[in-house]
Design a protein around this motif. Structure first.
Motif, PDB file in Angstrom:
ATOM      1  N   THR A   1       0.831  -1.196   0.000  1.00  0.00           N
ATOM      2  CA  THR A   1       0.000   0.000   0.000  1.00  0.00           C
ATOM      3  C   THR A   1       0.869   1.249   0.000  1.00  0.00           C
ATOM      4  O   THR A   1       1.984   1.251   0.535  1.00  0.00           O
ATOM      5  CB  THR A   1      -0.908   0.043   1.241  1.00  0.00           C
ATOM      6  N   ALA A   2       0.345   2.314  -0.592  1.00  0.00           N
ATOM      7  CA  ALA A   2       1.062   3.589  -0.576  1.00  0.00           C
ATOM      8  C   ALA A   2       1.162   4.122   0.848  1.00  0.00           C
ATOM      9  O   ALA A   2       2.193   4.680   1.244  1.00  0.00           O
ATOM     10  CB  ALA A   2       0.336   4.598  -1.476  1.00  0.00           C
ATOM     11  N   LEU A   3       0.101   3.959   1.635  1.00  0.00           N
ATOM     12  CA  LEU A   3       0.131   4.377   3.038  1.00  0.00           C
ATOM     13  C   LEU A   3       1.248   3.665   3.790  1.00  0.00           C
ATOM     14  O   LEU A   3       2.002   4.281   4.548  1.00  0.00           O
ATOM     15  CB  LEU A   3      -1.224   4.076   3.701  1.00  0.00           C
ATOM     16  N   GLY A   4       1.351   2.359   3.570  1.00  0.00           N
ATOM     17  CA  GLY A   4       2.373   1.588   4.253  1.00  0.00           C
ATOM     18  C   GLY A   4       3.768   1.980   3.825  1.00  0.00           C
ATOM     19  O   GLY A   4       4.683   2.098   4.657  1.00  0.00           O
TER      20      GLY A   4
ATOM     21  N   ALA B   1       9.007   4.161   4.771  1.00  0.00           N
ATOM     22  CA  ALA B   1      10.164   4.916   4.294  1.00  0.00           C
ATOM     23  C   ALA B   1      10.760   5.816   5.364  1.00  0.00           C
ATOM     24  O   ALA B   1      11.944   6.147   5.314  1.00  0.00           O
ATOM     25  CB  ALA B   1       9.769   5.753   3.080  1.00  0.00           C
ATOM     26  N   PHE B   2       9.954   6.203   6.344  1.00  0.00           N
ATOM     27  CA  PHE B   2      10.428   7.116   7.381  1.00  0.00           C
ATOM     28  C   PHE B   2      10.452   6.452   8.762  1.00  0.00           C
ATOM     29  O   PHE B   2      10.458   7.128   9.782  1.00  0.00           O
ATOM     30  CB  PHE B   2       9.560   8.376   7.403  1.00  0.00           C
ATOM     31  N   SER B   3      10.463   5.125   8.768  1.00  0.00           N
ATOM     32  CA  SER B   3      10.564   4.365  10.012  1.00  0.00           C
ATOM     33  C   SER B   3      12.011   4.022  10.322  1.00  0.00           C
ATOM     34  O   SER B   3      12.906   4.188   9.481  1.00  0.00           O
ATOM     35  CB  SER B   3       9.728   3.081   9.922  1.00  0.00           C
ATOM     36  N   ASP B   4      12.258   3.526  11.524  1.00  0.00           N
ATOM     37  CA  ASP B   4      13.596   3.121  11.917  1.00  0.00           C
ATOM     38  C   ASP B   4      14.107   2.009  11.005  1.00  0.00           C
ATOM     39  O   ASP B   4      13.332   1.132  10.594  1.00  0.00           O
ATOM     40  CB  ASP B   4      13.604   2.621  13.363  1.00  0.00           C
TER      41      ASP B   4
ATOM     42  N   ALA C   1      13.669   4.392  -0.917  1.00  0.00           N
ATOM     43  CA  ALA C   1      14.644   5.474  -1.052  1.00  0.00           C
ATOM     44  C   ALA C   1      14.055   6.615  -1.876  1.00  0.00           C
ATOM     45  O   ALA C   1      14.259   7.803  -1.559  1.00  0.00           O
ATOM     46  CB  ALA C   1      15.925   4.952  -1.697  1.00  0.00           C
ATOM     47  N   ARG C   2      13.319   6.279  -2.930  1.00  0.00           N
ATOM     48  CA  ARG C   2      12.657   7.310  -3.726  1.00  0.00           C
ATOM     49  C   ARG C   2      11.594   8.042  -2.918  1.00  0.00           C
ATOM     50  O   ARG C   2      11.471   9.275  -2.998  1.00  0.00           O
ATOM     51  CB  ARG C   2      12.012   6.686  -4.979  1.00  0.00           C
TER      52      ARG C   2
ATOM     53  N   VAL D   1       6.604  11.179  -1.238  1.00  0.00           N
ATOM     54  CA  VAL D   1       5.324  10.719  -1.791  1.00  0.00           C
ATOM     55  C   VAL D   1       5.469   9.251  -2.183  1.00  0.00           C
ATOM     56  O   VAL D   1       6.459   8.867  -2.804  1.00  0.00           O
ATOM     57  CB  VAL D   1       4.902  11.535  -3.027  1.00  0.00           C
ATOM     58  N   ALA D   2       4.478   8.439  -1.814  1.00  0.00           N
ATOM     59  CA  ALA D   2       4.474   7.009  -2.150  1.00  0.00           C
ATOM     60  C   ALA D   2       3.282   6.701  -3.050  1.00  0.00           C
ATOM     61  O   ALA D   2       2.229   7.344  -2.948  1.00  0.00           O
ATOM     62  CB  ALA D   2       4.404   6.163  -0.882  1.00  0.00           C
ATOM     63  N   TYR D   3       3.470   5.718  -3.930  1.00  0.00           N
ATOM     64  CA  TYR D   3       2.417   5.322  -4.857  1.00  0.00           C
ATOM     65  C   TYR D   3       2.114   3.835  -4.722  1.00  0.00           C
ATOM     66  O   TYR D   3       2.978   3.029  -4.403  1.00  0.00           O
ATOM     67  CB  TYR D   3       2.822   5.613  -6.304  1.00  0.00           C
ATOM     68  N   ASP D   4       0.865   3.517  -5.008  1.00  0.00           N
ATOM     69  CA  ASP D   4       0.399   2.132  -5.109  1.00  0.00           C
ATOM     70  C   ASP D   4      -0.509   2.108  -6.322  1.00  0.00           C
ATOM     71  O   ASP D   4      -1.606   2.677  -6.290  1.00  0.00           O
ATOM     72  CB  ASP D   4      -0.344   1.727  -3.834  1.00  0.00           C
TER      73      ASP D   4
END
Length: 292
Positions: free
Chosen positions: A143-146, A151-154, A185-186, A192-195
């Motif tokens: 998912t894009a939400l996930g 991407a910004f988690s530990d 990384a992108r 911004v994330a895409y699904d």
């Protein structure tokens, strides 16, 4: 001396077995009979009956004509959970604004274990998104939400997710850890994330992370969902990103002591007006044939 329900429950306690029964419900309006609950849970029917009566007395379940359904007391307790309720309360006006600007379904989610948990969903009349619901969960890598949260988690958490089973939600779900790391990384670079049909064929999702104040730890993510291809989906990235940044600022402001005189910009963000800055540009790029 243990109660009969505890004796019937085997290795688990009466409480743990009762809570396990609640996990059998997968939708808000689902109704299950005692026989169906006993069959699905694998506990004796007499034990299931006693546990269900206890859950009804407490308010976790409600009795209906054809069986039992989830009770309102669960909703009352759920609304008190700090990590979800605080974000939801602050994010709700932003999510409504994003829904109005884009004419798409907007979602708010937080991390729960190795999955995303939907804490709010603002639907649009022109497009129904059946695979997501408030209180529902989804695979983080699909998912894009996930991906926005991941991407910004530990790094340790990212490693734990990518080293675990990465199941395919659809034929387009990315399950290769190396490819996912490149995508994360992108996402970190673009925020911004895409699904695109990874969680559901025919649907796309654009998401951005929400942090506890600019530069703080990730608190969750906000997104929009529509039925179109990536090229059109990218048109909504500025609106989603601006909304996520404004919400992040609002969260950071809510956790700081109130200053005597707030700046005009911060005052606008706290009142949820910042996302309107994207309205003019996004309406000009919307596709009238799809309503997205």
């Amino acid at each position: 001396m243990p109660r009969p329900a505890e004796q019937d429950a085997g290795s688990g306690s009466s409480l743990s077995r009762g809570l396990a029964l609640l996990d059998l419900f997968t939708s808000p309006d689902q109704v299950l009979s005692i026989s169906e609950i006993a069959r699905r849970s694998g506990v004796p029917k007499s034990t299931a009956h006693r546990l269900i009566l206890d859950l009804i007395d407490w308010g976790a379940l409600e009795r209906g004509t054809n069986g039992v359904s989830l009770g309102v007391h669960l909703f009352e307790l759920g609304s008190l959970v700090p990590s979800s309720s605080t974000l939801r309360d602050l994010a709700l006006p932003f999510a409504h604004n994003l829904n109005e600007v884009t004419k798409l379904t907007s979602n708010i989610a937080i991390r729960e274990g190795n999955e995303v948990l939907y804490v709010e969903k603002i639907t649009t009349r022109t497009l129904k998104v059946p695979h997501s619901r408030v209180g529902g969960r989804a695979r983080m890598h699909a998912t894009a939400l996930g991906k926005a949260i991941l991407a910004f988690s530990d790094p340790e958490f990212v490693d734990s997710v990518l080293s675990g089973p990465l199941l395919k939600q659809t034929e387009k779900t990315v399950t290769n850890p190396t490819e996912l790391r490149k995508e994360l990384a992108r996402v970190r670079a673009e925020r911004v994330a895409y699904d695109v049909e990874e969680s559901r064929l025919g649907l796309f999702c654009v998401s951005a992370p929400v942090v506890n104040g600019q530069g703080g730890p990730v608190a969750g993510a906000i997104s929009v969902t529509g039925a179109t291809e990536l090229a059109i989906a990218k048109r909504y990235a500025p609106a989603v990103l601006a909304t996520a940044m404004a919400l992040s600022t609002a969260i950071g402001g809510a956790k700081r002591p109130r200053q005597r005189k707030a700046s005009r910009t911060n005052a606008g963000v706290m009142q949820g007006r910042h996302p309107h800055s994207c309205e003019r540009s996004e309406r000009s790029t919307a596709d009238p044939s799809t309503g997205t």
